[in-house]
Design a protein around this motif. Structure first.
Motif, PDB file in Angstrom:
ATOM      1  N   CYS A  58       0.844  -1.176   0.000  1.00 26.45           N
ATOM      2  CA  CYS A  58       0.000   0.000   0.000  1.00 26.45           C
ATOM      3  C   CYS A  58       0.897   1.250   0.000  1.00 26.45           C
ATOM      4  CB  CYS A  58      -0.885  -0.063   1.244  1.00 26.45           C
ATOM      5  SG  CYS A  58      -1.888   1.370   1.542  1.00 26.45           S
ATOM      6  N   ARG A  59       0.668   2.126  -0.958  1.00 21.17           N
ATOM      7  CA  ARG A  59       1.438   3.369  -1.047  1.00 21.17           C
ATOM      8  C   ARG A  59       0.954   4.432  -0.079  1.00 21.17           C
ATOM      9  NH1 ARG A  59       0.779   6.445  -5.170  1.00 21.17           N
ATOM     10  NH2 ARG A  59      -1.064   5.464  -5.975  1.00 21.17           N
ATOM     11  N   VAL A  95     -12.517   5.049   3.649  1.00 18.61           N
ATOM     12  CA  VAL A  95     -11.060   4.994   3.650  1.00 18.61           C
ATOM     13  C   VAL A  95     -10.646   4.316   2.345  1.00 18.61           C
ATOM     14  CG1 VAL A  95      -8.995   4.072   4.788  1.00 18.61           C
ATOM     15  CG2 VAL A  95     -10.964   4.791   6.158  1.00 18.61           C
ATOM     16  N   THR A  96      -9.701   4.895   1.628  1.00 21.55           N
ATOM     17  CA  THR A  96      -9.235   4.316   0.370  1.00 21.55           C
ATOM     18  C   THR A  96      -7.749   3.987   0.501  1.00 21.55           C
ATOM     19  OG1 THR A  96     -10.810   5.651  -0.875  1.00 21.55           O
ATOM     20  CG2 THR A  96      -8.976   4.712  -2.100  1.00 21.55           C
ATOM     21  N   LEU A  97      -7.396   2.748   0.147  1.00 17.38           N
ATOM     22  CA  LEU A  97      -5.989   2.331   0.115  1.00 17.38           C
ATOM     23  C   LEU A  97      -5.449   2.594  -1.278  1.00 17.38           C
ATOM     24  CD1 LEU A  97      -6.266  -1.075   1.980  1.00 17.38           C
ATOM     25  CD2 LEU A  97      -5.631   1.145   2.921  1.00 17.38           C
ATOM     26  N   LEU A  98      -4.292   3.220  -1.362  1.00 14.93           N
ATOM     27  CA  LEU A  98      -3.660   3.524  -2.642  1.00 14.93           C
ATOM     28  C   LEU A  98      -2.626   2.449  -2.950  1.00 14.93           C
ATOM     29  CD1 LEU A  98      -3.120   7.324  -1.996  1.00 14.93           C
ATOM     30  CD2 LEU A  98      -5.037   6.226  -3.167  1.00 14.93           C
ATOM     31  N   GLU A  99      -2.801   1.761  -4.028  1.00 19.85           N
ATOM     32  CA  GLU A  99      -1.877   0.671  -4.410  1.00 19.85           C
ATOM     33  C   GLU A  99      -0.735   1.187  -5.224  1.00 19.85           C
ATOM     34  OE1 GLU A  99      -1.970  -2.452  -3.300  1.00 19.85           O
ATOM     35  OE2 GLU A  99      -3.665  -1.849  -2.098  1.00 19.85           O
ATOM     36  N   LEU A 123       6.655   0.882   7.105  1.00 23.50           N
ATOM     37  CA  LEU A 123       5.957   0.041   8.077  1.00 23.50           C
ATOM     38  C   LEU A 123       6.666  -1.293   8.238  1.00 23.50           C
ATOM     39  CD1 LEU A 123       2.148   0.311   7.296  1.00 23.50           C
ATOM     40  CD2 LEU A 123       3.238   0.672   9.493  1.00 23.50           C
ATOM     41  N   PRO A 124       6.740  -1.805   9.465  1.00 27.71           N
ATOM     42  CA  PRO A 124       7.306  -3.144   9.633  1.00 27.71           C
ATOM     43  C   PRO A 124       6.387  -4.166   8.956  1.00 27.71           C
ATOM     44  CG  PRO A 124       6.518  -2.264  11.739  1.00 27.71           C
ATOM     45  CD  PRO A 124       6.347  -1.190  10.718  1.00 27.71           C
ATOM     46  N   PRO A 125       6.942  -5.304   8.520  1.00 28.64           N
ATOM     47  CA  PRO A 125       6.108  -6.313   7.866  1.00 28.64           C
ATOM     48  C   PRO A 125       5.023  -6.822   8.806  1.00 28.64           C
ATOM     49  CG  PRO A 125       8.445  -6.944   7.844  1.00 28.64           C
ATOM     50  CD  PRO A 125       8.327  -5.688   8.632  1.00 28.64           C
TER      51      PRO A 125
END
Length: 80
Positions: A1-2, A76-80, A57-59
């Motif tokens: 996720c960007r 909420v939108t996740l940017l790929e 972010l940690p894995p």
């Protein structure tokens, strides 16, 4: 996720975001105190943390917690 964006109306208040581990612990550097305060009304408020990027972010799996003060969040939108 960007990154992530919020569709939110915070004209009368604010929104802050923090990331949690899957066990519910706050992720250092991605806490509400480091979150850029979101105000105003927009379909695409960027969620940002001071000096941090999502690729740092940690894995693992993470949860998002939002702190709303006289605000409404619609999506909420996740940017790929």
């Amino acid at each position: 996720c960007r990154g992530m964006t919020l569709n939110a109306d915070a004209r009368e208040g604010s929104v802050r975001a923090e990331l949690l581990t899957e066990d519910g612990y706050r992720v250092g550097g991605f806490c509400a105190e480091q979150s850029a305060e979101i105000t105003g009304d927009s379909l695409r408020h960027p969620i940002r943390w001071n000096g941090r990027r999502m690729d740092q972010l940690p894995p693992g799996r993470h949860m998002l917690r939002l702190h709303l003060r006289r605000a409404e969040v619609y999506a909420v939108t996740l940017l790929e």
